[in-house]
Design an enzyme around this catalytic site. Structure first.
Site, PDB file in Angstrom:
ATOM      1  CD  GLU A 127      -1.750  -2.438   1.139  1.00  0.00           C
ATOM      2  OE1 GLU A 127      -0.655  -2.742   1.673  1.00  0.00           O
ATOM      3  OE2 GLU A 127      -2.542  -3.295   0.702  1.00  0.00           O
ATOM      4  CG  HIS A 132     -11.667  -7.601   5.254  1.00  0.00           C
ATOM      5  ND1 HIS A 132     -11.334  -8.618   6.122  1.00  0.00           N
ATOM      6  CD2 HIS A 132     -10.901  -7.779   4.168  1.00  0.00           C
ATOM      7  CE1 HIS A 132     -10.412  -9.381   5.573  1.00  0.00           C
ATOM      8  NE2 HIS A 132     -10.125  -8.898   4.386  1.00  0.00           N
TER       9      HIS A 132
END
Ligand SMILES: Cc1ncc(C[n+]2csc(CCOP(=O)(O)OP(=O)(O)O)c2C)c(N)n1
Length: 728
Positions: free
Chosen positions: A464, A532
């Site tokens: 990321e 998540h």
């Protein structure tokens, strides 16, 4: 006996055995043969008199800072480049392609001088005076330079290792401009990232290395190994203390290694590394061994170094070596002395000018967090980064929706918006983990790679930091990057790049900006979990320089995404997982022209007795709860959190005299706290009841759906709270 050099016991070259045939690395022997001019004759690839002048300039600046400005407390952060200087200047003198870019760190001023930083600005930054690269806002040693026809210096950061991935992004953008946009002017351009030996232990270094080698990007990793990261020896940063040796077997990487203080050898290696990358053969890593001829910073006494190590470092000073290299072949003794005098005068004049500069004006300090509108009504556009700089013209847009007859879900709305913007804007690129052939794990990019090709819609490595850092570099190179972070929690590894992106406009005083649109799905779905399902959108509202969109439905998602993709500020676009295919969130597609400006909340259900402020997946729950209670409840969908529509909320509360904020994010320091504080402060005398919040308790999202439903605000709980307030 303690080794003199933790990283280099011989104090000289490391010997490498060549790796894969055909991709031979440079061994010390090869260096001797091909790069070090055996007779030390003058390398004609460099303007040595200019290099000598820059070297003397850099030395004079460091000396004045170390001996005068730091003791006088006029300079508070000083990181001497003495010892690192010669090699940096050699490198800087080769970064002469108009689309080259480089970034470095707090010890990179010699490089900057070689690229075009004025001596006055070189002083003014550390003196925190007005003007210059940040107008006194940023620490005075992390420079930036918009391109003035030559190389760009991407805004440097205080975080070690943060420089690498934006340079990799720039290198990828070079390829995008040349191959995708057909701009031959980019051919042969490179990105060069400078870092110390400790920086090779950072995530940013490895992330960029993976990107550069998997994609064979035109990127140079230039490692200045002074054997220490502050006081920590490089044995702690890389096994055996030599990153070049360790990377010998790295595929698609030319590895070079040598002495950064020997003029001929260093010049040869630097030229070789730059030529390799410029020639299109992929990335290179050049490690140069250099002495740090001062403490890490002015405050560092170097008590951890023995007198013998310090003496050895001094014996490796590149300045006398440069002098000996140039006299008498290029310059005679008198001319050298004359050069010294000239530089002395020039530096003294520049210091005087820097000291004469005004202090920065405190009245301007809140400016340039976002792109601002000037007195003439026009946007005050940054000098570099994003599409606005090139005067990009977008297709017609408007705030009037032109709804299609059928409803689509939010996911399809996002995909259609991306598709239209990709089709109409050749500078827009969409990327992230699995967004290519698979179409993303949420299917938001389904079919887009097929339609627009692998240059414009592509998979990335699983980093990321790399995804966001790359986006930053691409944006500064004039593209509109649209990275996807797979799930909200996985933005965490990119925190540093997200922070540095958001603060860029402010800390460079509007010289640079990196408008990117980061799409992040998150929030609960059929179940929860700590990875998540969190929202934590408040993180960016609290961070600096980010627009934050939290759409609840297909129409708003279309308009806000389009506004962001055509905007000039970085945006977090939060896609709530349970709204992507939620029936309530399905709306007619509002058309390819539809744009919804940020900062406009929507009253989704008018009422007179209680204002409920909410967003994302909580909007339909609040509407349903409002239908169930005895009283007239007004529900407001905030739609964007930065900027947020204070006016709409305060106007509503003035009418209803009661306010409840409902959000899915944790209670403590959630965005509800900001709204409540504002309402209490600005509408206190309008209120008939306490201003309340309903939110997740301060725990991660639980996985078991029973547990999850017990903590995410639900219709019954919201209705109860509404009733409590209505009865006050
Ligand atoms: C991410 C991060 N962690 C820690 C620091 C504090 N810090 C500043 S410089 C430094 C050492 C870096 O050494 P190196 O990369 O070898 O460069 P050098 O100073 O030796 O030139 C550290 C730990 C920082 N600036 N950034």
């Amino acid at each position: 006996m303690m080794p003199l050099w933790p990283s280099c016991p011989q104090g000289g070259y490391y010997s490498h055995s060549p790796k894969t045939p055909g991709v031979a690395s440079v061994s010390s022997e090869t260096v001797q043969e091909t790069s070090v001019r055996a007779d030390d004759s003058i390398d004609p690839a460099f303007d040595w008199l200019k290099i000598a002048r820059l070297m003397l300039t850099s030395r004079a600046i460091d000396r004045i800072e170390e001996n005068e400005l730091v003791p006088q407390k006029k300079v508070l952060y000083q990181f001497s480049a003495r010892g690192h200087d010669l090699a940096q200047i050699l490198l800087g003198s080769l970064l002469n392609h108009p689309h080259d870019a480089t970034s470095g760190y707090y010890r990179s001023r010699p490089l900057l001088l070689a690229i075009g930083l004025s001596i006055e600005d070189a002083f003014a930054g550390p003196l925190a005076r007005s003007g210059g690269f940040s107008d006194g806002r940023d620490i005075g040693v992390v420079f930036n330079l918009p391109s003035a026809g030559g190389a760009t210096v991407l805004p440097m950061c205080g975080g070690v290792g943060a420089q690498y991935t934006p340079v990799a992004g720039w290198a990828q953008a070079i390829r995008y401009h040349a191959e995708q946009l057909g701009d031959d002017g980019y051919k042969g351009a490179i990105g060069a990232a400078l870092g110390g030996d400790a920086s090779v232990a950072t995530n940013g270094f490895w992330s960029a290395l993976t990107m550069a080698t998997t994609l064979k990007l035109p990127m140079l990793f230039y490692i200045e190994d002074n054997a220490y990261g502050i006081s920590t020896p490089s044995t702690m940063q890389t096994p055996g203390a030599n990153i070049a040796q360790n990377l010998e077997s790295f595929e698609n990487l030319q590895v070079l290694d040598g002495d950064g203080t020997a003029p001929a050898a260093a010049a040869g290696l630097i030229r070789q590394a730059v030529d390799h990358v410029r020639g299109g053969a992929g990335p290179a890593l050049l490690r140069l061994s250099v002495p740090r001829l001062a403490g890490h910073s002015a405050q560092d006494t170097q008590a951890y170094k023995s007198a013998r190590i310090i003496a050895d470092e001094e014996s490796r000073d590149p300045l006398p070596k440069l002098r000996d290299y140039l006299i008498p072949a290029s310059i005679d003794e008198d001319a050298w002395k004359k050069l010294e005098r000239e530089v002395e005068q020039e530096v003294a004049d520049a210091l005087e000018a820097a000291l004469a500069r005004a202090q920065p004006d405190p009245a301007t300090i809140e400016r340039h967090v976002f792109c601002e509108t000037g007195a003439d009504g026009k946007p005050e556009i940054q000098r570099q980064g994003g599409l606005a700089v090139s005067g990009h013209v977008f297709p017609e847009s408007g705030e009037q929706a032109e709804p299609e007859p059928t409803r689509i879900n939010m996911l399809t709305a996002i995909r259609r918006t991306l598709e239209f913007e990709l089709a109409s804007n050749p500078k827009l690129a969409v990327f992230g983990e699995d967004v290519g052939p698979k179409g993303g794990v949420h299917a938001a990019t389904m079919g887009l790679q097929e339609k627009f090709g692998v240059n414009r819609v592509f998979d990335t490595s699983l980093s990321e930091e790399g995804i966001i850092g790359r986006a930053v570099g691409m944006a500064i190179a004039g593209l509109m990057p649209v990275p996807e972070i797979q799930f909200r929690k996985y933005a965490d590894p990119a925190t540093e790049q997200l922070n540095d992106c958001g603060t860029m406009r402010w800390r460079t005083n509007n010289r640079f900006a990196a408008p990117i649109v980061v799409r992040i799905p998150g929030g609960f779905f059929k179940c929860g979990d700590p990875w998540h399902s969190q929202t934590n959108e408040v993180q960016w509202a609290h961070g600096i320089g980010w627009q934050v969109a939290v759409p609840s439905n297909a129409e708003d998602a279309t308009g806000l995404l389009r506004a962001a993709l055509r905007g000039n500020d970085p945006t977090i676009f939060f896609e709530h997982r349970s709204m992507l295919d939620d029936a309530w969130a399905r709306r007619p597609y509002p058309g390819d022209k539809y744009v919804l400006p940020f900062g406009k909340a929507k009253i989704t259900r008018p009422g007179t007795d209680l204002t409920v402020v909410t967003w994302g997946a909580m909007v339909p729950r609040c509407e349903t709860a409002a239908d169930q209670v005895d009283g007239s409840v007004e529900v407001i969908d905030l739609r964007t959190m930065m900027p947020w529509d204070k006016k709409a909320i305060l106007e509503s509360v003035a009418r209803t005299r009661r306010c409840l904020v409902v959000h899915e994010d944790n209670m403590t320091a959630g965005f509800g706290a900001e709204i409540v504080a504002t309402v209490v402060s600005e509408s206190f005398f309008d209120l008939d009841a306490p201003v309340e919040r309903l939110a997740m308790p301060d725990i991660p999202s639980p996985h078991n759906s029973l547990l999850m439903h017990a903590v995410v605000p639900d219709v019954a709980g919201i209705a109860r709270k509404m009733t409590e307030l209505l009865e006050c």
